[in-house]
Design a protein around this motif. Structure first.
Motif, PDB file in Angstrom:
ATOM      1  N   LYS A 127       0.813  -1.225   0.000  1.00 14.58           N
ATOM      2  CA  LYS A 127       0.000   0.000   0.000  1.00 14.58           C
ATOM      3  C   LYS A 127       0.841   1.267   0.000  1.00 14.58           C
ATOM      4  N   ILE A 130       0.716   3.422  -3.149  1.00 18.60           N
ATOM      5  CA  ILE A 130      -0.468   4.244  -3.468  1.00 18.60           C
ATOM      6  C   ILE A 130      -0.193   5.717  -3.226  1.00 18.60           C
ATOM      7  N   GLY A 131       0.710   6.017  -2.330  1.00 17.36           N
ATOM      8  CA  GLY A 131       1.004   7.417  -2.051  1.00 17.36           C
ATOM      9  C   GLY A 131       1.284   7.616  -0.582  1.00 17.36           C
ATOM     10  N   ASN A 147      -4.901  15.352  -5.728  1.00 15.84           N
ATOM     11  CA  ASN A 147      -5.276  14.019  -5.246  1.00 15.84           C
ATOM     12  C   ASN A 147      -5.557  13.072  -6.411  1.00 15.84           C
ATOM     13  N   ILE A 148      -6.269  13.568  -7.430  1.00 17.57           N
ATOM     14  CA  ILE A 148      -6.580  12.750  -8.613  1.00 17.57           C
ATOM     15  C   ILE A 148      -5.297  12.357  -9.329  1.00 17.57           C
ATOM     16  N   GLU A 150      -2.248  12.058  -8.055  1.00 22.13           N
ATOM     17  CA  GLU A 150      -1.490  11.083  -7.257  1.00 22.13           C
ATOM     18  C   GLU A 150      -2.094   9.687  -7.375  1.00 22.13           C
ATOM     19  N   LYS A 151      -3.434   9.609  -7.391  1.00 24.45           N
ATOM     20  CA  LYS A 151      -4.099   8.308  -7.540  1.00 24.45           C
ATOM     21  C   LYS A 151      -3.817   7.689  -8.910  1.00 24.45           C
ATOM     22  N   GLN A 152      -3.838   8.535  -9.960  1.00 29.40           N
ATOM     23  CA  GLN A 152      -3.534   8.047 -11.306  1.00 29.40           C
ATOM     24  C   GLN A 152      -2.090   7.557 -11.403  1.00 29.40           C
ATOM     25  N   ALA A 154      -0.232   6.396  -8.902  1.00 25.19           N
ATOM     26  CA  ALA A 154      -0.121   5.137  -8.158  1.00 25.19           C
ATOM     27  C   ALA A 154      -0.702   3.982  -8.960  1.00 25.19           C
ATOM     28  N   SER A 155      -1.811   4.228  -9.661  1.00 21.61           N
ATOM     29  CA  SER A 155      -2.430   3.188 -10.491  1.00 21.61           C
ATOM     30  C   SER A 155      -1.500   2.777 -11.629  1.00 21.61           C
TER      31      SER A 155
END
Length: 372
Positions: A127, A130-131, A147-148, A150-152, A154-155
């Motif tokens: 995990k 993920i960041g 936030n968007i 960082e999620k992209q 991590a994906s």
């Protein structure tokens, strides 16, 4: 210890589990961090006692394993060994006592039930990719966009890693398909025997597949159920190999083959012995545990008859004139240990005679019992 940092638990981190009375070892060296509390989160591992706090990022951990300690009251698991990547830590922390790439967690009594599995699962989830844990609340459109992003990101990392694993699997599968196709074509066309090199490569790929869900003690509430299920798994792993070596395999070789198939979930010698002894209590078991007169233990197929083995030894002695354990091992394709036991069994049944000299122990055909 140079992977640890002096850092406390962040309020935003969720505690997965924790335990008391744990001592840290740097390699095999016992440190001064004695009988403290440990805390596990999704991204970090903590050791704490009073005002002292140590933090280890889970990204350093390669894999973990348990070690069994023998006590007066029986064997029990009380130490977890954590294998680590080289340090790139720039934050202040304890100085390494040794140059080893592992640490140990020594529990006062034993490793709490389920802790090892939870620890292993947490490491496998990764995990920390993920960041980082946010230390302040982001507000506004800029915070939402960040936030968007960082999620992209991590994906993308997770997907890239997944496809790397898939590529490696496809390369191995492609090799297996090519070899199996080549073997099947040679069998159909009857144009010659399969080479030893092809056989070895094909077997190595099959062994690499291993057992997808190995039997573990933590999955059972009582020892009897655990050993019964483990017994069935050992039979499933070893049955094909047993037929290939003539129906008998020394327990040491069985131990190596079973653990090779289980991967990281290694089996202790004690558990293997208990499971193998249960084979003799089950009348329907296709494999039995055999003990030779010398005390050597081996697994033997129920279809393997002593008269057939003796016949093979007599034939080998007639062809060679004399045989040592090493020579018989090469001749019939079994281990040297079992070859010696076969020759001793033949001697016990009056089929062979021994000759001990400076050259070693050799056996000859017993011609005194031959009819003239």
């Amino acid at each position: 210890m140079d992977r640890f940092e002096y850092a406390k638990l962040d309020p935003a981190e969720t505690v997965i589990c924790g335990h008391k009375n744990v001592t840290l070892y740097d390699g095999d060296y016992k440190t001064s961090f004695h009988r403290g509390n440990i805390i596990l989160t999704a991204t970090r591992f903590f050791w704490t006692l009073g005002e002292a706090w140590l933090s280890l990022q889970l990204r350093y951990i390669v894999y973990i394993e348990c070690t069994v300690t023998d006590t007066l009251f029986g064997s029990k698991i009380k130490t977890i060994v954590i294998h680590l990547l080289p340090s790139d830590n720039t934050n202040p922390g304890p100085v390494a006592c040794v140059t080893g790439n592992y640490i140990k967690l020594d529990f006062k009594d034993k490793v709490p039930e389920g802790f090892f599995d939870v620890f292993q699962k947490t490491i496998g989830e990764k995990k920390w990719l993920i960041g980082k844990i946010p230390h302040h609340i982001r507000t506004g459109i800029g915070g939402i966009e960040k936030n968007i992003y960082e999620k992209q990101k991590a994906s993308d990392v997770s997907i890239t890693d997944a496809f790397k694993d898939l590529d490696r699997l496809m390369i191995t599968a492609k090799d297996m398909v090519m070899i199996s196709k080549n073997i099947s074509e040679k069998i159909k066309e009857k144009q010659g025997a399969i080479s030893d090199d092809e056989t070895v490569r094909f077997k190595s790929y099959l062994l690499g597949l291993g057992v997808d869900d190995p039997v573990t003690r933590s999955s059972f509430t009582d020892s009897n159920s655990y050993y019964t299920t483990l017994c069935k798994e050992i039979i499933k792993i070893i049955q094909v190999s047993l037929d290939e070596v003539g129906g008998t395999m020394a327990l040491a070789e069985v131990y190596c083959r079973v653990n090779r198939a289980r991967g990281l979930d290694l089996l202790s010698p004690e558990d293997l012995m208990h499971a193998c002894f249960m084979m003799n209590s089950d009348t329907s078991s296709p494999i039995k545990l055999k003990q030779f007169d010398s005390g050597v233990l081996a697994l033997q197929s129920s279809m393997c008859e002593e008269s057939v083995v003796l016949k093979k030894i007599v034939e080998a002695l007639k062809i060679s004139g004399s045989l040592s354990a090493q020579e018989l091992s090469t001749s019939i394709g079994v281990s040297v240990l079992l070859a010696k036991e076969y020759l001793l069994t033949a001697e016990k049944n009056g089929k062979s005679c021994r000759d001990e000299s400076i050259e070693g122990l050799k056996f000859y055909l017993n011609k005194f019992l031959e009819e003239n």
